[in-house]
Design an enzyme around this catalytic site. Structure first.
Site, PDB file in Angstrom:
ATOM      1  N   THR A  75      -0.396  10.070  -3.182  1.00  0.00           N
ATOM      2  CA  THR A  75      -0.143   9.027  -3.222  1.00  0.00           C
ATOM      3  C   THR A  75       1.613   8.644  -3.770  1.00  0.00           C
ATOM      4  O   THR A  75       1.531   6.836  -3.525  1.00  0.00           O
ATOM      5  CB  THR A  75      -1.110   7.542  -3.550  1.00  0.00           C
ATOM      6  OG1 THR A  75      -1.336   7.980  -4.563  1.00  0.00           O
ATOM      7  CG2 THR A  75      -2.414   8.081  -2.283  1.00  0.00           C
ATOM      8  N   ASN A 124       0.507  -1.150  -0.195  1.00  0.00           N
ATOM      9  CA  ASN A 124       0.107   0.466  -0.188  1.00  0.00           C
ATOM     10  C   ASN A 124       0.688   1.531   0.117  1.00  0.00           C
ATOM     11  O   ASN A 124       1.560   1.351   0.724  1.00  0.00           O
ATOM     12  CB  ASN A 124      -1.150  -0.218   1.289  1.00  0.00           C
ATOM     13  CG  ASN A 124      -1.903  -0.730   0.796  1.00  0.00           C
ATOM     14  OD1 ASN A 124      -2.385  -1.495  -0.374  1.00  0.00           O
ATOM     15  ND2 ASN A 124      -2.605  -1.344   2.386  1.00  0.00           N
ATOM     16  N   HIS A 125       0.568   2.309  -0.827  1.00  0.00           N
ATOM     17  CA  HIS A 125       0.941   3.307  -0.539  1.00  0.00           C
ATOM     18  C   HIS A 125       0.177   4.419   0.259  1.00  0.00           C
ATOM     19  O   HIS A 125      -0.733   4.559   0.711  1.00  0.00           O
ATOM     20  CB  HIS A 125       1.387   4.574  -2.032  1.00  0.00           C
ATOM     21  CG  HIS A 125       1.182   3.798  -2.604  1.00  0.00           C
ATOM     22  ND1 HIS A 125       1.500   4.448  -4.745  1.00  0.00           N
ATOM     23  CD2 HIS A 125       1.634   2.061  -3.042  1.00  0.00           C
ATOM     24  CE1 HIS A 125       2.524   3.822  -5.490  1.00  0.00           C
ATOM     25  NE2 HIS A 125       2.335   2.715  -5.012  1.00  0.00           N
ATOM     26  N   PRO A 126       0.995   5.579   0.395  1.00  0.00           N
ATOM     27  CA  PRO A 126       0.879   6.299   2.243  1.00  0.00           C
ATOM     28  C   PRO A 126      -0.213   7.011   1.400  1.00  0.00           C
ATOM     29  O   PRO A 126      -0.551   7.616   0.444  1.00  0.00           O
ATOM     30  CB  PRO A 126       1.540   7.385   2.723  1.00  0.00           C
ATOM     31  CG  PRO A 126       3.366   5.730   2.243  1.00  0.00           C
ATOM     32  CD  PRO A 126       2.724   5.485   0.813  1.00  0.00           C
ATOM     33  N   MET A 127      -1.405   6.934   2.317  1.00  0.00           N
ATOM     34  CA  MET A 127      -2.753   7.311   2.083  1.00  0.00           C
ATOM     35  C   MET A 127      -4.122   8.646   2.093  1.00  0.00           C
ATOM     36  O   MET A 127      -4.002   9.172   1.403  1.00  0.00           O
ATOM     37  CB  MET A 127      -4.224   6.964   1.375  1.00  0.00           C
ATOM     38  CG  MET A 127      -3.796   5.515   0.300  1.00  0.00           C
ATOM     39  SD  MET A 127      -4.758   4.136   0.317  1.00  0.00           S
ATOM     40  CE  MET A 127      -4.969   3.450   1.723  1.00  0.00           C
TER      41      MET A 127
END
Length: 221
Positions: free
Chosen positions: A98, A90-93
């Site tokens: 992102t 997951n990318h930081p959101m």
């Protein structure tokens, strides 16, 4: 006495009828040595295109030292094209963008540290069957004895002994009733010694809980 067909030490436990070793089916605990991945004995994966690196094939985003772990129980069956997407994918959101700037410049990692700590583990129980092309999403919890249909995309929690299918995966039915599931979880046959498991494969195949209990090495209180 050793049980020849239940040999957890073998990387390639299956032979074809002509005696050839099936190199496309492996005991994962014998071919994966990864600090973030824990796999129980007798769990196997199969592939028509077996990789050199099974960890990368199954869980490509789980890098050594990642903030999360992947745990898979004993006697699981993992079909071809299964992919387990762990939380580091997951990318930081929480920000405006992102885009993962920090992977190109580690000095910027501090900007994201609060978003990439405490990531959830992904946990697959014992005796779970993941069908062809299943995708397991970050932080999924798949219960013991569950069956995940081909092509399903699994997130969240899958109950013990549930059958799930679809995208997103939904419970289509339960394999057993609540009382039977309670008995099965109490017996935990996957933890028995191999010689005792070999003696009860008929009961396992017939779903004969009475016979399974009668042959249990001990019944926990």
């Amino acid at each position: 006495m050793p049980v020849s067909f239940l040999d957890a030490s073998s990387a390639y436990p299956m032979r074809f009828a002509d005696g050839r070793v099936n190199r496309g089916l492996v005991h994962l605990s014998r071919v994966i040595d990864h600090p973030n991945i824990e796999i129980g004995d007798f769990t196997y994966a199969s592939s028509f295109d077996p990789p050199d690196d099974w960890a990368v094939r199954l869980a490509p985003y789980t890098y050594p030292g990642a903030p999360e772990r992947l745990r898979i129980g004993r006697f699981c069956q993992i079909a071809d094209r299964v992919r387990i997407v762990t939380a580091s994918a997951n990318h930081p959101m929480a920000g405006i963008s992102t885009y993962p700037f920090a992977i190109f410049d580690p000095a910027r990692l501090a900007d994201y540290i609060d978003q990439i700590t405490g990531l959830p583990d992904t946990v697959i129980g014992h005796d779970v069957w993941l069908g062809d092309g299943v995708t397991v999403l970050p932080g999924a919890r798949i219960g013991n004895g569950a069956i995940v249909g081909a092509g399903a995309v699994v997130g969240g929690t899958v109950p013990d002994y549930a059958v799930v299918a679809g995208n997103p995966a939904r419970v289509t039915r339960m394999r057993f009733g609540p009382a039977e599931i309670e008995r099965l979880l109490r017996l935990a046959w996957w933890d028995w010694p191999p010689d005792r498991i070999a003696a009860v494969t008929g009961a396992l195949a017939r779903a004969d809980l009475d016979a399974l209990e009668a042959l249990a090495p001990s019944c926990p209180a």
